[in-house]
Scaffold this motif. Structure first.
Motif, PDB file in Angstrom:
ATOM      1  N   GLY A   3       0.653  -1.046   0.021  1.00  0.00           N
ATOM      2  CA  GLY A   3      -0.001  -0.121   0.376  1.00  0.00           C
ATOM      3  C   GLY A   3       1.173   0.582  -0.164  1.00  0.00           C
ATOM      4  O   GLY A   3       2.177   0.874   0.562  1.00  0.00           O
ATOM      5  N   PRO A   4      -0.283   1.993  -0.092  1.00  0.00           N
ATOM      6  CA  PRO A   4       1.061   3.398  -0.008  1.00  0.00           C
ATOM      7  C   PRO A   4       1.553   3.909   1.293  1.00  0.00           C
ATOM      8  O   PRO A   4       1.439   3.550   2.214  1.00  0.00           O
ATOM      9  CB  PRO A   4      -0.225   5.008  -0.489  1.00  0.00           C
ATOM     10  CG  PRO A   4      -0.984   4.061  -0.124  1.00  0.00           C
ATOM     11  CD  PRO A   4      -1.340   2.455  -0.346  1.00  0.00           C
ATOM     12  N   THR A   5       2.579   5.237   1.072  1.00  0.00           N
ATOM     13  CA  THR A   5       3.373   5.214   2.152  1.00  0.00           C
ATOM     14  C   THR A   5       3.239   7.009   1.914  1.00  0.00           C
ATOM     15  O   THR A   5       3.133   7.532   0.958  1.00  0.00           O
ATOM     16  CB  THR A   5       4.554   5.178   2.349  1.00  0.00           C
ATOM     17  OG1 THR A   5       5.544   5.323   0.654  1.00  0.00           O
ATOM     18  CG2 THR A   5       4.909   3.612   2.212  1.00  0.00           C
ATOM     19  N   ILE A  94      -3.253  12.140  -4.780  1.00  0.00           N
ATOM     20  CA  ILE A  94      -3.717  10.775  -5.497  1.00  0.00           C
ATOM     21  C   ILE A  94      -1.802  10.350  -5.122  1.00  0.00           C
ATOM     22  O   ILE A  94      -1.130  10.974  -6.086  1.00  0.00           O
ATOM     23  CB  ILE A  94      -3.619  10.963  -6.600  1.00  0.00           C
ATOM     24  CG1 ILE A  94      -5.417  12.195  -7.048  1.00  0.00           C
ATOM     25  CG2 ILE A  94      -4.392   9.111  -7.007  1.00  0.00           C
ATOM     26  CD1 ILE A  94      -5.681  11.724  -8.301  1.00  0.00           C
ATOM     27  N   PRO A  95      -2.258   8.928  -4.020  1.00  0.00           N
ATOM     28  CA  PRO A  95      -0.829   8.712  -4.343  1.00  0.00           C
ATOM     29  C   PRO A  95      -0.444   7.938  -5.560  1.00  0.00           C
ATOM     30  O   PRO A  95      -0.971   7.208  -6.310  1.00  0.00           O
ATOM     31  CB  PRO A  95      -1.287   7.069  -3.066  1.00  0.00           C
ATOM     32  CG  PRO A  95      -1.685   8.230  -2.262  1.00  0.00           C
ATOM     33  CD  PRO A  95      -3.045   8.967  -3.150  1.00  0.00           C
ATOM     34  N   ALA A  96       1.407   8.228  -5.515  1.00  0.00           N
ATOM     35  CA  ALA A  96       1.340   7.097  -6.945  1.00  0.00           C
ATOM     36  C   ALA A  96       2.710   7.505  -7.242  1.00  0.00           C
ATOM     37  O   ALA A  96       3.654   7.511  -6.733  1.00  0.00           O
ATOM     38  CB  ALA A  96       1.313   8.705  -8.586  1.00  0.00           C
ATOM     39  N   GLN A 135      -6.112   0.574  -4.279  1.00  0.00           N
ATOM     40  CA  GLN A 135      -5.692  -0.790  -4.759  1.00  0.00           C
ATOM     41  C   GLN A 135      -4.675   0.574  -5.710  1.00  0.00           C
ATOM     42  O   GLN A 135      -5.075   1.494  -5.658  1.00  0.00           O
ATOM     43  CB  GLN A 135      -6.329  -1.749  -5.636  1.00  0.00           C
ATOM     44  CG  GLN A 135      -7.278  -0.385  -6.205  1.00  0.00           C
ATOM     45  CD  GLN A 135      -8.674  -1.705  -7.723  1.00  0.00           C
ATOM     46  OE1 GLN A 135      -8.144  -2.837  -7.586  1.00  0.00           O
ATOM     47  NE2 GLN A 135      -8.998  -0.993  -8.201  1.00  0.00           N
ATOM     48  N   TRP A 136      -3.473  -0.038  -6.590  1.00  0.00           N
ATOM     49  CA  TRP A 136      -3.242   0.432  -7.431  1.00  0.00           C
ATOM     50  C   TRP A 136      -3.278   0.467  -8.939  1.00  0.00           C
ATOM     51  O   TRP A 136      -4.088  -1.358  -8.691  1.00  0.00           O
ATOM     52  CB  TRP A 136      -1.449  -0.221  -7.414  1.00  0.00           C
ATOM     53  CG  TRP A 136      -0.552   0.195  -5.544  1.00  0.00           C
ATOM     54  CD1 TRP A 136      -0.011  -0.426  -4.927  1.00  0.00           C
ATOM     55  CD2 TRP A 136      -0.129   1.315  -5.632  1.00  0.00           C
ATOM     56  NE1 TRP A 136      -0.147   0.166  -3.880  1.00  0.00           N
ATOM     57  CE2 TRP A 136       0.331   1.601  -4.409  1.00  0.00           C
ATOM     58  CE3 TRP A 136      -0.496   3.019  -6.490  1.00  0.00           C
ATOM     59  CZ2 TRP A 136       0.888   2.535  -3.831  1.00  0.00           C
ATOM     60  CZ3 TRP A 136       0.134   3.867  -5.782  1.00  0.00           C
ATOM     61  CH2 TRP A 136       1.207   3.719  -4.943  1.00  0.00           C
ATOM     62  N   VAL A 137      -3.667   1.258  -9.699  1.00  0.00           N
ATOM     63  CA  VAL A 137      -3.570   0.921 -11.291  1.00  0.00           C
ATOM     64  C   VAL A 137      -3.248   1.644 -11.992  1.00  0.00           C
ATOM     65  O   VAL A 137      -2.451   2.316 -11.304  1.00  0.00           O
ATOM     66  CB  VAL A 137      -5.232   1.459 -10.997  1.00  0.00           C
ATOM     67  CG1 VAL A 137      -6.179   0.440 -11.120  1.00  0.00           C
ATOM     68  CG2 VAL A 137      -5.872   2.848 -10.581  1.00  0.00           C
ATOM     69  N   LYS A 138      -2.127   0.843 -12.722  1.00  0.00           N
ATOM     70  CA  LYS A 138      -1.369   1.227 -13.883  1.00  0.00           C
ATOM     71  C   LYS A 138      -1.993   2.061 -14.845  1.00  0.00           C
ATOM     72  O   LYS A 138      -2.714   1.572 -15.502  1.00  0.00           O
ATOM     73  CB  LYS A 138      -0.652   0.141 -14.513  1.00  0.00           C
ATOM     74  CG  LYS A 138       0.307  -0.420 -13.207  1.00  0.00           C
ATOM     75  CD  LYS A 138       1.187  -1.817 -13.774  1.00  0.00           C
ATOM     76  CE  LYS A 138       1.197  -3.022 -12.656  1.00  0.00           C
ATOM     77  NZ  LYS A 138       2.748  -3.511 -12.772  1.00  0.00           N
ATOM     78  N   ASP A 163      -6.409  -1.380 -15.181  1.00  0.00           N
ATOM     79  CA  ASP A 163      -4.826  -1.458 -15.707  1.00  0.00           C
ATOM     80  C   ASP A 163      -5.513  -0.531 -17.405  1.00  0.00           C
ATOM     81  O   ASP A 163      -6.116  -0.924 -17.227  1.00  0.00           O
ATOM     82  CB  ASP A 163      -4.319  -2.188 -15.600  1.00  0.00           C
ATOM     83  CG  ASP A 163      -3.477  -2.639 -14.339  1.00  0.00           C
ATOM     84  OD1 ASP A 163      -4.071  -1.575 -13.296  1.00  0.00           O
ATOM     85  OD2 ASP A 163      -3.061  -3.447 -14.483  1.00  0.00           O
ATOM     86  N   ALA A 164      -4.710   0.341 -17.852  1.00  0.00           N
ATOM     87  CA  ALA A 164      -4.575   1.113 -18.940  1.00  0.00           C
ATOM     88  C   ALA A 164      -2.908   1.539 -19.296  1.00  0.00           C
ATOM     89  O   ALA A 164      -3.115   1.756 -19.490  1.00  0.00           O
ATOM     90  CB  ALA A 164      -5.156   2.549 -18.857  1.00  0.00           C
TER      91      ALA A 164
END
Length: 220
Positions: A3-5, A94-96, A135-138, A163-164
């Protein structure tokens, strides 16, 4: 990925999300959108289409890769565009993370293939990983919609939930792109590694500057 930090919202030297150009770009594009998914989709669409894909402007000057510089340019290639999307997402709360993969292009143009020394493998292809709805999406914002139309390929669409990534096949069912190796995600751009790998795979002419570029660069 975990998850994000806090780091996933923090600026980097390349992903300078606190800079005036990145903040102005982000505020303009996300104006009136409070939902993080809607903000992410708007940022993706803007980076994809407002900055035309140009693979002939590859340079080694670190300043050219900073999101603040990219935000003010009309054309660029996949890595700087991913840097901008990552920085703009952070500026929007937005975490990225920056992501990279080696991608094989089965529809390379003769001009680009010559620049690459006959290769069809694009090392360190850039994308952005965004934390949305738990969730992480690419998402890869490399190819603008008008360029895709010239090659008979649908533009990559991002809905903020799935994902895209590059299409495996073009509109005629021919092999288009294949992901060969995932290099992982990073807080900031590992430029020395990118340039070093480029020099292993491509001739030094890959970095030549001063060549005419613009909205027809890829197809000339």
């Amino acid at each position: 990925m975990s998850g994000p930090t806090d780091e996933d919202l923090a600026p980097g030297w390349f992903t300078d999300s606190g800079s005036a150009p990145v903040r102005a770009f982000t505020e303009r594009v996300t104006a009136g959108r409070a939902d993080p998914v809607a903000r992410a989709v708007a940022l993706f669409d803007a980076v994809r289409d407002e900055i035309w894909y140009d693979p002939f402007c590859v340079v080694t000057d670190p300043a050219a890769f900073r999101a603040s510089r990219v935000a003010e340019q009309p054309n660029n290639w996949c890595v700087p565009k991913a840097v901008l999307l990552t920085a703009a997402a952070r500026a929007a709360g937005i975490p990225a993370r920056l992501g990279f993969a080696d991608v094989r292009n089965h529809l390379n143009t003769p001009r680009l293939r010559a620049r690459m020394g006959g290769a069809d493998l694009f090392v360190w292809h850039g994308y952005t990983a965004l934390w949305l709805d738990g969730q992480w999406v690419k998402a890869t914002p490399a190819f603008n919609a008008e360029l895709c139309a010239r090659f008979g390929v649908d533009p990559i669409a991002f809905d903020g939930r799935t994902d895209a990534l590059m299409h495996a096949y073009d509109g005629a069912g021919e092999r288009y792109m294949s992901y060969e190796h995932d290099r992982g995600t990073f807080h900031d751009l590992p430029l020395d590694d990118v340039v070093g790998t480029f020099r292993e795979h491509y001739p030094e002419g890959m970095f030549q500057g001063g060549e005419p570029s613009g909205r027809d660069a890829f197809t000339r």
